[in-house]
Design a protein around this motif. Structure first.
Motif, PDB file in Angstrom:
ATOM      1  N   ALA A 156       0.835  -1.200   0.000  1.00 10.37           N
ATOM      2  CA  ALA A 156       0.000   0.000   0.000  1.00 10.37           C
ATOM      3  C   ALA A 156       0.870   1.250   0.000  1.00 10.37           C
ATOM      4  CB  ALA A 156      -0.929  -0.008   1.216  1.00 10.37           C
ATOM      5  N   ASP A 161      -0.472   4.765  -0.797  1.00 12.10           N
ATOM      6  CA  ASP A 161      -1.587   4.794   0.149  1.00 12.10           C
ATOM      7  C   ASP A 161      -1.048   4.819   1.578  1.00 12.10           C
ATOM      8  OD1 ASP A 161      -3.877   4.535   1.631  1.00 12.10           O
ATOM      9  OD2 ASP A 161      -4.484   2.600   0.801  1.00 12.10           O
ATOM     10  N   GLY A 163      -3.094   5.992   4.023  1.00 13.30           N
ATOM     11  CA  GLY A 163      -4.356   6.321   4.674  1.00 13.30           C
ATOM     12  C   GLY A 163      -4.616   5.526   5.934  1.00 13.30           C
TER      13      GLY A 163
END
Length: 221
Positions: A156, A161, A163
């Motif tokens: 990720a 990413d 997040g």
């Protein structure tokens, strides 16, 4: 003592390398530009996969090390734990090489911990297993589906990413190691600390990238 120029074999992955460079800068005691370390960095995302194509990866790492040496590097470092299985060609260039695995293991065991959890790729985990066992310390590993989950988190980060979903999963994985008896947790992949902070873990978290950055500052200043 004259400062030495640091050569960084990077790009595995790019986000982890730029975060490492920021750590070196932040950890350097400096009042002005000239107090900082000169760094030559080869941020090369074309290095083949360290686990699926190790021979090709090692050959490219050797080429990178030679280019850094020829450009003026005097000390080498590589902010990728997994790639430390492939350092023979790097060491052949004849420059001091700061071993991330050894430096991190020394920090993780300095307080007397007997069980150390590791968040890493399978290759990085194998390296830490050997290093910890050599110090008489037991490694606490992820098992079952959690071994796939950590790779999902690492991937990720590589995909950009950062997040809450991958962060929450990395917190869960760290808690799993603590529940299994880990007295210290090593962030043994340089993507992991981009998702996990020391405050997210109920035991000391040893950030391998930060350990390496501190060792580089010491070696070059």
């Amino acid at each position: 003592m004259a400062r030495r120029t640091l050569g960084v074999l990077g790009g595995m992955g790019p986000a982890a390398t730029t975060a490492f460079l920021a750590r070196v800068q932040a950890l350097t005691p400096a009042q002005q530009d000239q107090d900082h370390i000169r760094i030559l960095a080869d941020i090369n995302p074309r290095v083949p996969d360290r686990q699926r194509a190790p021979d090709a990866a090692e050959a490219m790492l050797g080429q990178m090390a030679m280019r850094l040496r020829d450009a003026g590097a005097q000390v080498l470092a590589m902010p990728c734990n997994t790639a430390h299985a492939l350092t023979a060609s790097i060491r052949k260039v004849g420059l001091p090489f700061i071993d991330m695995i050894e430096e991190t293991t020394a920090v993780a065991t300095a307080g007397g911990a007997r069980k150390v959890g590791v968040l890493a790729t399978p290759g990085g985990e194998a390296l830490y297993t050997r290093a910890l066992q050599a110090r008489g310390t037991k490694i606490v590993r992820l098992t079952g589906a959690d071994r796939l989950a950590i790779m999902s988190g690492i991937n990720a980060v590589k995909a950009g990413d950062l997040g809450e979903a991958p962060r929450a999963e990395m917190r869960r994985l760290a808690a799993t190691l603590v529940a299994a008896g880990a007295e210290v947790v090593i962030a043994g992949c340089t993507e992991v600390p981009l998702l996990l902070d020391a405050g997210d873990v109920s035991v000391p978290l040893v950030d391998s990238a930060e350990v390496l950055a501190a060792a580089c500052v010491k070696a070059c200043r």
